[in-house]
Design a protein around this motif. Sequence first.
Motif, PDB file in Angstrom:
ATOM      1  N   ASP A 177       0.811  -1.213   0.000  1.00 33.86           N
ATOM      2  CA  ASP A 177       0.000   0.000   0.000  1.00 33.86           C
ATOM      3  C   ASP A 177       0.844   1.262   0.000  1.00 33.86           C
ATOM      4  OD1 ASP A 177      -2.283  -1.518  -0.002  1.00 33.86           O
ATOM      5  OD2 ASP A 177      -2.579  -1.404   2.174  1.00 33.86           O
ATOM      6  N   GLY A 178       2.159   1.098   0.069  1.00 35.25           N
ATOM      7  CA  GLY A 178       3.050   2.246   0.059  1.00 35.25           C
ATOM      8  C   GLY A 178       3.093   2.992   1.375  1.00 35.25           C
ATOM      9  N   VAL A 179       2.632   2.345   2.445  1.00 39.52           N
ATOM     10  CA  VAL A 179       2.621   2.959   3.765  1.00 39.52           C
ATOM     11  C   VAL A 179       3.824   2.447   4.537  1.00 39.52           C
ATOM     12  CG1 VAL A 179       1.324   3.162   5.920  1.00 39.52           C
ATOM     13  CG2 VAL A 179       0.113   3.055   3.736  1.00 39.52           C
ATOM     14  N   ARG A 180       4.406   3.303   5.344  1.00 45.66           N
ATOM     15  CA  ARG A 180       5.548   2.883   6.155  1.00 45.66           C
ATOM     16  C   ARG A 180       5.085   2.583   7.569  1.00 45.66           C
ATOM     17  NH1 ARG A 180       9.561   3.094   2.896  1.00 45.66           N
ATOM     18  NH2 ARG A 180       9.887   4.833   1.537  1.00 45.66           N
ATOM     19  N   LEU A 181       5.587   1.495   8.110  1.00 52.15           N
ATOM     20  CA  LEU A 181       5.281   1.155   9.497  1.00 52.15           C
ATOM     21  C   LEU A 181       6.028   2.100  10.428  1.00 52.15           C
ATOM     22  CD1 LEU A 181       5.699  -2.713   9.337  1.00 52.15           C
ATOM     23  CD2 LEU A 181       3.567  -1.478   9.643  1.00 52.15           C
ATOM     24  N   PRO A 182       5.424   2.448  11.569  1.00 54.50           N
ATOM     25  CA  PRO A 182       6.161   3.275  12.537  1.00 54.50           C
ATOM     26  C   PRO A 182       7.457   2.571  12.925  1.00 54.50           C
ATOM     27  CG  PRO A 182       3.852   3.040  13.164  1.00 54.50           C
ATOM     28  CD  PRO A 182       4.090   2.095  12.009  1.00 54.50           C
ATOM     29  N   GLY A 183       8.538   3.313  12.889  1.00 56.17           N
ATOM     30  CA  GLY A 183       9.834   2.736  13.238  1.00 56.17           C
ATOM     31  C   GLY A 183      10.494   2.006  12.081  1.00 56.17           C
ATOM     32  N   PHE A 184       9.844   1.966  10.923  1.00 55.59           N
ATOM     33  CA  PHE A 184      10.396   1.267   9.774  1.00 55.59           C
ATOM     34  C   PHE A 184      10.460   2.206   8.580  1.00 55.59           C
ATOM     35  CE2 PHE A 184       9.112  -2.069  12.531  1.00 55.59           C
ATOM     36  CZ  PHE A 184      10.099  -3.009  12.385  1.00 55.59           C
ATOM     37  N   ALA A 185      11.105   3.330   8.779  1.00 58.16           N
ATOM     38  CA  ALA A 185      11.277   4.299   7.703  1.00 58.16           C
ATOM     39  C   ALA A 185      12.325   3.784   6.721  1.00 58.16           C
ATOM     40  CB  ALA A 185      11.719   5.633   8.280  1.00 58.16           C
ATOM     41  N   LYS A 186      12.440   4.487   5.610  1.00 59.20           N
ATOM     42  CA  LYS A 186      13.458   4.135   4.622  1.00 59.20           C
ATOM     43  C   LYS A 186      14.804   4.018   5.319  1.00 59.20           C
ATOM     44  CE  LYS A 186      15.072   7.318   1.941  1.00 59.20           C
ATOM     45  NZ  LYS A 186      15.141   8.360   0.936  1.00 59.20           N
ATOM     46  N   PRO A 187      15.587   2.988   5.009  1.00 57.77           N
ATOM     47  CA  PRO A 187      16.884   2.836   5.661  1.00 57.77           C
ATOM     48  C   PRO A 187      17.740   4.079   5.496  1.00 57.77           C
ATOM     49  CG  PRO A 187      16.357   0.905   4.363  1.00 57.77           C
ATOM     50  CD  PRO A 187      15.316   1.943   4.046  1.00 57.77           C
ATOM     51  N   GLU A 188      18.444   4.427   6.547  1.00 58.54           N
ATOM     52  CA  GLU A 188      19.339   5.581   6.488  1.00 58.54           C
ATOM     53  C   GLU A 188      20.500   5.246   5.565  1.00 58.54           C
ATOM     54  OE1 GLU A 188      18.799   8.538   7.814  1.00 58.54           O
ATOM     55  OE2 GLU A 188      16.873   7.728   8.460  1.00 58.54           O
ATOM     56  N   PRO A 189      20.907   6.184   4.706  1.00 55.04           N
ATOM     57  CA  PRO A 189      21.997   5.902   3.764  1.00 55.04           C
ATOM     58  C   PRO A 189      23.268   5.397   4.424  1.00 55.04           C
ATOM     59  CG  PRO A 189      20.899   7.931   3.174  1.00 55.04           C
ATOM     60  CD  PRO A 189      20.316   7.481   4.499  1.00 55.04           C
ATOM     61  N   ASP A 190      23.653   5.958   5.572  1.00 54.78           N
ATOM     62  CA  ASP A 190      24.893   5.494   6.175  1.00 54.78           C
ATOM     63  C   ASP A 190      24.763   4.090   6.750  1.00 54.78           C
ATOM     64  OD1 ASP A 190      23.219   6.406   8.192  1.00 54.78           O
ATOM     65  OD2 ASP A 190      24.860   7.164   9.420  1.00 54.78           O
ATOM     66  N   ARG A 191      23.524   3.653   7.063  1.00 50.56           N
ATOM     67  CA  ARG A 191      23.330   2.315   7.593  1.00 50.56           C
ATOM     68  C   ARG A 191      23.739   1.274   6.565  1.00 50.56           C
ATOM     69  NH1 ARG A 191      19.961  -1.744   7.279  1.00 50.56           N
ATOM     70  NH2 ARG A 191      18.387  -0.700   6.055  1.00 50.56           N
ATOM     71  N   LEU A 192      23.470   1.536   5.303  1.00 52.13           N
ATOM     72  CA  LEU A 192      23.811   0.581   4.253  1.00 52.13           C
ATOM     73  C   LEU A 192      25.037   1.026   3.462  1.00 52.13           C
ATOM     74  CD1 LEU A 192      20.273  -0.291   2.863  1.00 52.13           C
ATOM     75  CD2 LEU A 192      21.700  -1.640   4.382  1.00 52.13           C
ATOM     76  N   ALA A 193      25.719   2.060   3.929  1.00 47.48           N
ATOM     77  CA  ALA A 193      26.904   2.582   3.249  1.00 47.48           C
ATOM     78  C   ALA A 193      26.583   2.965   1.811  1.00 47.48           C
ATOM     79  CB  ALA A 193      28.047   1.563   3.304  1.00 47.48           C
ATOM     80  N   LEU A 194      25.424   3.595   1.624  1.00 51.17           N
ATOM     81  CA  LEU A 194      25.007   3.999   0.290  1.00 51.17           C
ATOM     82  C   LEU A 194      25.750   5.259  -0.137  1.00 51.17           C
ATOM     83  CD1 LEU A 194      21.148   3.552   0.565  1.00 51.17           C
ATOM     84  CD2 LEU A 194      22.836   1.920  -0.208  1.00 51.17           C
TER      85      LEU A 194
END
Length: 181
Positions: A56-73
């Motif tokens: 549905d394109g909805v984000r769960l609370p606490g499950f936002a798009k991963p932070e770029p530095d978390r994945l070394a993007l």
Amino acid sequence: PATRAPAVSLKVVDLGEKGCGVLVNRDVAAGEAVCDYVGEILSKQEAAVRQSVYDDGVRLPGFAKPEPDRLALEGCNEVCGVYHADSTAAAAAGSGARRGMNYLLVLLEHLPTRTVRTSVDPTHFGGVAACINHSCAPNLIPTVVRDGSIVPTVRLVASVQIIAGSEITFDYGDLYDGTEV
């Protein structure tokens, strides 16, 4: 070699219109373990809830798009889709699709007497494997490794020799067919 923990240096990069991708920093031999697909192990019920929310394109609370530095993007946004990996006890392959922008992988191991389901969601925590792109001619194959645990590890293994600087990919499988997560 596929049962040994991966020791391949990877780099997540912006591939322009294609979005993010993952490159190897050194040559990789066929059969060598490249990385593990890691994340939160979910129950069938929780995986279904998250799949519905992601679709549905909805984000769960606490499950936002991963932070770029978390994945070394490096300049990458959301790139990965929903995966439904279907496997034998020795290897994962099968049906899946990109529906919303999420990283959920559902692994089905078909054993002689039953099917074992493992749902992995690296949305909240995970690794660079969530940024590996799909290809119909992949250079990685997902395999199941137990390493003495009842919970499997999804290990991505080189199916061919991969030259340093090359993008790594695996086959997400067939398009999502509405099968319940």
